[in-house]
Design an enzyme around this catalytic site. Structure first.
Site, mmCIF file in Angstrom:
data_model
loop_
_atom_site.group_PDB
_atom_site.id
_atom_site.type_symbol
_atom_site.label_atom_id
_atom_site.label_comp_id
_atom_site.label_asym_id
_atom_site.label_seq_id
_atom_site.Cartn_x
_atom_site.Cartn_y
_atom_site.Cartn_z
ATOM 1 N N ASP A 312 0.967 -1.263 0.050
ATOM 2 C CA ASP A 312 0.008 -0.132 0.091
ATOM 3 C C ASP A 312 0.729 1.214 0.089
ATOM 4 O O ASP A 312 1.752 1.135 0.626
ATOM 5 C CB ASP A 312 -1.022 -0.160 1.213
ATOM 6 C CG ASP A 312 -2.217 -0.889 1.035
ATOM 7 O OD1 ASP A 312 -2.580 -0.843 -0.093
ATOM 8 O OD2 ASP A 312 -2.373 -1.590 1.983
ATOM 9 N N GLU A 353 -4.451 17.306 5.512
ATOM 10 C CA GLU A 353 -3.950 17.913 4.716
ATOM 11 C C GLU A 353 -4.383 19.172 5.040
ATOM 12 O O GLU A 353 -3.465 20.473 4.983
ATOM 13 C CB GLU A 353 -4.795 17.971 3.181
ATOM 14 C CG GLU A 353 -4.540 16.664 2.382
ATOM 15 C CD GLU A 353 -5.065 15.324 2.832
ATOM 16 O OE1 GLU A 353 -5.944 15.331 4.011
ATOM 17 O OE2 GLU A 353 -5.083 14.318 1.914
ATOM 18 N N SER A 383 -17.894 18.076 1.013
ATOM 19 C CA SER A 383 -18.800 17.172 0.603
ATOM 20 C C SER A 383 -18.312 16.416 -0.910
ATOM 21 O O SER A 383 -17.740 17.122 -1.546
ATOM 22 C CB SER A 383 -20.168 17.463 0.530
ATOM 23 O OG SER A 383 -20.429 18.216 -0.631
ATOM 24 N N THR A 386 -19.862 18.674 -3.727
ATOM 25 C CA THR A 386 -19.047 19.787 -4.090
ATOM 26 C C THR A 386 -17.831 19.750 -4.468
ATOM 27 O O THR A 386 -17.141 20.928 -4.882
ATOM 28 C CB THR A 386 -19.578 20.917 -2.990
ATOM 29 O OG1 THR A 386 -18.781 20.413 -1.650
ATOM 30 C CG2 THR A 386 -20.908 21.226 -2.703
ATOM 31 N N ARG A 387 -17.138 18.846 -3.697
ATOM 32 C CA ARG A 387 -15.552 18.503 -3.685
ATOM 33 C C ARG A 387 -14.857 19.713 -3.308
ATOM 34 O O ARG A 387 -14.108 19.997 -3.933
ATOM 35 C CB ARG A 387 -15.382 17.917 -5.016
ATOM 36 C CG ARG A 387 -16.109 16.728 -5.466
ATOM 37 C CD ARG A 387 -15.764 16.335 -6.739
ATOM 38 N NE ARG A 387 -14.241 15.685 -7.059
ATOM 39 C CZ ARG A 387 -13.560 15.873 -8.129
ATOM 40 N NH1 ARG A 387 -14.086 16.625 -9.148
ATOM 41 N NH2 ARG A 387 -12.372 15.746 -8.016
ATOM 42 N N SER A 389 -14.694 22.563 0.296
ATOM 43 C CA SER A 389 -14.889 23.024 1.635
ATOM 44 C C SER A 389 -14.726 24.416 1.615
ATOM 45 O O SER A 389 -13.885 25.156 0.794
ATOM 46 C CB SER A 389 -14.025 22.215 2.738
ATOM 47 O OG SER A 389 -12.799 22.608 2.619
#
Lengths: 686, 571
Positions: A312, A353, A383, A386-387, A389
């Site tokens: 990973d 981030e 969200s 809307t991708r 914030s």
């Protein structure tokens, strides 16, 4: 409770127990598992009879009592040394496992009482040993978790240092992939309800201890093949010794029984025969020392053969999550203004981030203002729709940050143009493996934040090492192909799976296996379980779900994804140790022939003195020296058998040359020196 | 002396040069590619049609072995019966008698298994009918059996994953028509023009200068002597084999016969490379085998050229080297070379009497037959070498930390078991057979057999022991040369070596083909940098080490009591 990582090979208490077991293992029922040493035991019994006979009867063809007695004792020691090797390996493994098991000894458990299948609210304190599979218990801050289990309710921070040695607490919660708790670890905060997943004596650790103890230890395929080869060498030497009788008759030579048995025992590969099972046990023990619990010896051996590793990205190749590395303001926007709006927009962003953005701003000398008291501040959470914030301030400022196309929509809806320079920057960042976050203020593009994955220091060297071993590494990531490709190149992995879904791992494993390759993967989630089961070596993290742990054939107590690299080396070491000691053992025979054959015939065929190139003193000293050398080489090699022969990733041919020089040529020369030295010592007494 | 050495070197270098293109040609023949011998196609089709064989039928390793063993059994019965009644059959101008049952048992097996141990003498023990239709016939088919078998191995090495090892009948017939017949024609013509008889007339009579009347045996010998060498058979037309002036008239025929026996075993190594496409692998095998052969050849030649130390001690100069038992027209250098070469490649024809060679030569000849894989016989040399490869692969695979792989297939318990059994078998047959003989010789010297064991050996002591060891080793290696000091034509030796011959022939063919079949049907594992390369010089050295160690460990005591003891007592 610090785990005992004692690397001393022979600590006093272990040796005592191992000595006792060396004698217990003389039982023919146990010995017969090892054909080479079993024949030595038979030889020893015959020698005992001969010794007794030579005491009662004076028969010159049998030899004198003291000589026969010495041979008998040396042969017995040979068997005991071999048994000791196995016993000490078992003892070390057991001690290692015990130190882990100690962590889960009797602790009070807060058991959730039940009537039939219905759990009550009542909690009663019981000893941990009374818990059985399916029981529920509660653990609160300060409690020691009594038994392995799966959290069914709640979340807690847990100190796992007793198992992993890592002091930083970890979070475990119900549902998801981090729901497992291990007995012996400590709850630091909060309260969890846990379902017991194993009955006492059935945990992975218990299974491993059983493997080490030999009760359920099965021979691995390579071990079986090697045993066959060794058995056939033994048969060859039986033929050599039996046929020697008529040859000697022809040459009018009498050979005593002691000499026959000595020749035979010296020739058969007792060195490797005596150390073979110790090597196998030590392999599992080394895995355990690396904090990996293996469910079978075969898994360790298979690890040495691995062709492909699935890793990973997050946590293995890169450190945790992405971090902000640059602020790129749009044309006409002051950098300071840009950073200010970026920081304000990130204040409520609790993601790693978001935090890294504030950290970067801090580095640039910008202190975050406190807005938390202002009641009119409205945070807009991220969200999927809307991708993006953001934040709405009382002064009417609307700051948004998010994916490029989401922000471009906002900008264009507000009737503004999206600056071409910024768009170009976005593309540049993406193609460099970064993630661009675009920021807008009141419908105007402000600039781009560059987020980058931080590749673990030293990881590309490890991949380099793996490549030299012939192992291909594959990075599995949810990133888009462009980013994935960049990180793959930077980290030096050979291949990658981008935008990976759980079934992609499975498909990749199947594809590789269809090409005849052996594949390993590491995983923790329930959705990893099928792939873990499909992989030739599936390493489940101890923090992972029960399903994952059941599916894999190893469990890593440290939850360290780079552990696979160590596992591969342990597997290779195991095979190398077997191979080199076999070579050494067989190469030894050359010198033994030169010691014993002239000794047998020298009285009747004096010209064979020419073969006595070591100039050993007398026939009986020659034979004794050879048998003594044959016996003491076993304990001398025990440390090597337990530690394993070092693996060096220098390519197969170079490695073969190296090991042939050391153990092949060395194996021919060493006994010449050893036998001569022993003979010189014996010459003082004989 | 320099000319003598030059003769040896020219022979060796020339034959290696010829083997290369021949190997390429052989590979083409078995791959079914176009060759200049395609005009023989109709003949082969006729043979297949007549025998009801479908040459394209795929065979797995079991089918392949079944076909091979069945036809061998038929040949044995056929040869046994013919030998038993040869006295009453035609083509017997010298009125030679039929063979005794034990002798014909031994002879039939011996020629069927490509050994050609001869417990009779060709002049009186066979008729022209059996010389041609038993001996020569078996020399063709037994050599072809070996070549066909090794092509099955090639298929196993070549294919990534298959159960098909090719068609035995196809390979077998083509070996005869495309390889042996054309080459034999050439060799036979050279021999015939140099004085080897090719006549059906019976014994000739000459009157010597002393006035004695001498009967000289003749016969259609040239053709038989060609296949005797090309097929690494070694059984001579005359009792003295290639030391006989009619069987090997001059230095030229000597060179031709030597080259003929080396040619195909070496060509098969190159064929392996061309056929499988793994040329490096083949070249490494070639160099290991060549090195092994040279290590055996040189000491023997040195010993023979140096002369007999026992004679030197008497103060007698030996400017021509050790000449006892050798032909003046060949000299000690070539005779030493021939003696080892014929044992290295399992031919077993002799141009001097090995019994009279220096103990060093005896040691080297025995070692050559014990290894039996430095070149080795037609096809079977590579099969023997393959067993050593499997053991080397296994041990060195472990030493580099990977489950052993050979040509992309994992070598596991089953393959190791077979390889170990085959290795074990040689030790068992050679040491066991010698032990049995020594036991009978020592403990039952006067047992009431037609020939008492006391009468077996013409020499006592170490040399006598070597004679027995040599006889059994030669049988096991399917070599056929004899340490002539021993009388082998009696029930004990005929029967004992008969069994050694048959086991020593077929198990070392069955074993490698079974391994090749099992490996080929496994899943193919692609190579990685962690895989041991079997076409490297390092691996070649490893194989060489395995051969040396196994041979030394198995036979050291026997060699010490025979030729080595003799060597030390002479020096």
């Amino acid at each position: 409770m610090e785990r005992n990582k004692n690397n001393r090979l022979f600590s006093g208490d272990l040796v005592g127990g191992a000595l006792k077991h060396s004698f217990l293992k003389l039982s023919p029922k146990i010995m017969v598992r090892n054909p080479v040493m079993f024949t030595v035991e038979i030889g020893t019994v015959v020698m005992l009879a001969v010794t007794i006979y030579s005491y009662t009867v004076n028969d010159p063809t049998i030899g004198n009592f003291w000589y026969n007695l010495s041979i008998f004792i040396i042969l017995l020691l040979t068997v005991l040394f071999a048994n000791f090797a196995e016993a000490i390996a078992e003892a070390r493994g057991k001690a290692q496992a015990d130190s882990l098991r100690k962590t889960r000894e009797e602790t009070p458990a807060k058991k959730v009482m039940r009537v039939g299948d219905i759990f009550m609210n009542e909690v009663k304190v019981v000893p941990s040993s009374s818990l059985v599979k399916g029981d529920l218990f509660v653990a609160e801050a300060g409690d020691t978790i009594p038994m392995d289990g799966e959290i069914i309710e709640g979340l807690a921070t847990i100190d796992e240092s007793a198992i992993t040695g890592e002091s930083a607490p970890v979070i475990r919660e119900a549902g998801g992939d981090k729901s497992s708790v291990t007995g012996g670890t400590k709850v630091l905060s909060d309260r969890i309800k846990v379902k017991v997943t194993t009955s006492p004596g059935e945990s992975f650790l218990d299974k491993m201890i059983a493997l080490v103890e030999g009760a359920s230890r099965q021979k691995t395929p390579n071990e079986i093949a090697l045993t066959i080869l060794l058995a056939s060498f033994t048969l060859i030497f039986i033929i050599v010794c039996v046929t020697l009788k008529p040859y000697a008759d022809y040459a009018h030579t009498t050979i005593s029984i002691a000499a026959f048995i000595s020749l035979f025992v010296c020739l058969i590969p007792t060195t490797i025969g005596g150390l073979l099972s110790a090597i196998g046990i030590a392999g599992m023990d080394r895995a355990l020392r690396a904090n990996v619990i293996t469910k079978s010896g075969k898994a360790v051996e298979t690890a040495g053969d691995l062709d492909t590793l699935l890793l990973d990205k997050t946590g293995t190749i890169t450190i945790g999550n992405r971090k902000a590395t640059h602020f790129w303001p749009a044309p006409g926007i002051q950098e300071r203004t840009f950073i200010e709006s970026v920081v304000i927009a990130s204040l409520a962003d609790e993601t790693p981030e978001g935090k890294s953005i504030i950290e970067l701003a801090d580095v640039k000398g910008f202190k975050a203002p406190s807005l938390a008291t202002d009641k009119d501040v409205r945070f807009v959470p991220f969200s999927a729709e809307t991708r993006s914030s953001g934040i709405d301030l009382p002064n009417g400022m609307k700051i948004r940050k998010g994916a490029f196309d989401a922000i471009r929509n906002i900008v264009q809806k507000a009737g503004n143009a999206f600056p071409a320079e910024t768009e170009a920057k976005v593309k540049e960042i993406a193609s460099n493996g970064g993630t661009p976050l675009v920021v807008s203020l009141n419908g105007q593009a402000q600039g781009v934040i560059e987020l980058q994955d931080i590749i673990k220091p030293g990881i590309s060297e490890r991949f380099q090492r793996l490549r030299k071993m012939g192992v291909k590494t594959v990075m599995v990531t949810g990133d888009n192909p462009l980013t994935a490709k960049f990180i793959a190149e930077k980290a030096g992995v050979d291949d990658y799976i981008a935008e990976a879904k759980p079934e992609d791992k499975m498909n990749y494993i199947k594809k590789e296996q269809a090409g005849g390759k052996l594949v390993a993967m590491m995983g923790d989630g329930t959705n990893d379980a099928p792939a873990l089961a499909q992989a030739d070596v599936g390493v489940a993290m101890n923090s992972g779900t029960q399903a994952a742990k059941e599916a894999g054939n190893m469990v890593d107590l440290d939850n360290d994804p780079t552990k696979l690299i160590e596992i591969v080396e342990i597997g290779k070491q195991l095979l190398i140790t077997r191979g080199t000691l076999t070579t050494f053992s067989i190469a030894n025979d050359v010198a033994k022939y030169f010691a014993i054959v002239p000794a047998l015939f020298i009285t009747s065929i004096p010209t064979l003195q020419a073969l006595n190139i070591m100039h050993l003193k007398s026939p009986s000293s020659a034979i004794l020296s050879a048998v003594i050398f044959n016996a003491i080489i076993i304990p001398m090699l025990i440390p090597l058998a337990l530690r394993g022969v070092a693996y060096k990733p220098i390519g197969a041919s170079a490695l073969l040359r190296r090991n042939l020089m050391i153990y092949g040529i060395g194996g021919i020369i060493a006994p010449f020196i050893g036998i001569k030295l022993i003979d010189m010592v014996l010459a003082l007494f004989m | 002396m320099q000319t003598e050495l030059l003769g040896v070197i020219v022979t060796f270098v020339l034959v290696l040069l010829m083997a290369f293109p021949l190997g390429k040609y052989i590979a083409k023949v078995f791959q079914g590619e176009r060759t200049f011998t395609d005009f023989l196609n109709p003949l082969e089709r006729l043979i297949f049609k007549f025998s009801g064989i479908d040459p394209h039928r795929k065979m797995n390793w079991k089918d392949f072995l079944k076909a091979m063993l069945t036809i061998n059994l038929l040949w044995f019965v056929y040869a046994f019966v013919l030998l038993l009644f040869q006295g009453h059959l035609p083509l017997n101008p010298d009125h030679n008698p039929s063979q005794t049952p034990d002798l014909s048992f031994n002879t039939a097996i011996s020629f069927m298994v490509n050994c050609d141990l001869q417990d009779y003498s060709g002049e009186s023990g066979l008729t022209y009918l059996t010389q041609i239709f038993v001996v020569t016939f078996l020399q063709f088919v037994s050599a072809s059996t070996g070549v066909a078998a090794v092509v099955a191995l090639f298929n196993g090495i070549k294919e990534k994953s298959t159960s098909n090892l090719g068609n035995f009948w196809n390979y077998f017939v083509k070996t005869i028509t495309r390889i042996f017949l054309p080459l034999c024609l050439v060799v036979a013509i050279i021999l015939a023009f140099n004085g080897t008889p090719t006549s059906f007339a019976g014994k000739d009579t000459i009157i010597t200068m002393r006035g004695d009347t001498v009967n000289v045996s003749r016969g259609p010998a040239a053709g038989m002597i060609a296949i005797k060498h090309l097929g690494t058979n070694g059984g001579g037309w005359f009792n003295a084999n290639s030391a006989h002036p009619l069987e090997n008239p001059n230095y030229l025929t000597n060179m031709v016969e030597m080259m003929a026996q080396i040619l195909i075993p070496v060509a098969m190594i190159f064929a392996l490379g061309f056929y499988t496409g793994k040329k490096r692998f083949a070249y490494v095998i070639f160099w290991v085998m060549t090195l092994g052969a040279l290590i055996l050849i040189v000491p023997s030649m040195v010993a023979e050229i140096g002369g007999n130390p026992a004679i030197a001690k008497m103060g007698i100069a030996q400017p021509t080297g050790a000449m006892e038992g050798k032909e003046v027209r060949f000299g000690p250098a070539y005779s030493g070379f021939w003696g080892v070469m014929t044992t290295v490649i399992s031919t077993g024809s002799v141009n001097g009497m090995h019994d009279s060679y220096m103990p060093m030569s005896g040691t080297m000849q025995l070692l050559a037959m014990m290894v039996n894989g430095f070149y080795g016989g037609c096809g079977v040399g590579i099969l023997n070498y393959y067993i050593y490869i499997i053991i080397a692969v296994f041990i060195s695979g472990l030493m580099v930390g990977r489950t052993p792989e050979f040509m992309g297939h994992k070598v596991e318990a089953r393959e190791v078991k077979i390889a170990a059994l085959v290795t074990l078998l040689s030790t068992f047959l050679i040491k066991g057979g010698t032990a049995l003989a020594a036991y009978v010789f020592v403990h039952h010297p006067d047992v009431g057999w037609a020939m008492k064991p006391t009468a077996w050996l013409n020499n006592s002591g170490f040399h006598g022991f070597t004679e027995m060891l040599y006889q059994v080793t030669s049988s096991n290696a399917n070599n056929g040369s004899a340490y002539a000091g021993m009388t082998g034509n009696n029930v004990f030796w005929n029967v004992m070596t008969g069994f050694v011959l048959i086991l020593g022939r077929f198990l070392p063919i069955i074993g490698p083909i079974a391994i090749a079949g099992l490996l080929a049907s496994k899943k193919y594992v692609p190579q990685s940098t962690g895989t041991l390369k079997t076409d490297s010089l390092t691996f070649g050295a490893m194989t060489f080490a395995v051969i040396v160690i196994i041979t030394a460990l198995s036979y050291f005591p026997a060699l010490a009591l025979g030729p080595l003891a003799e060597y030390f007592s002479v020096h």
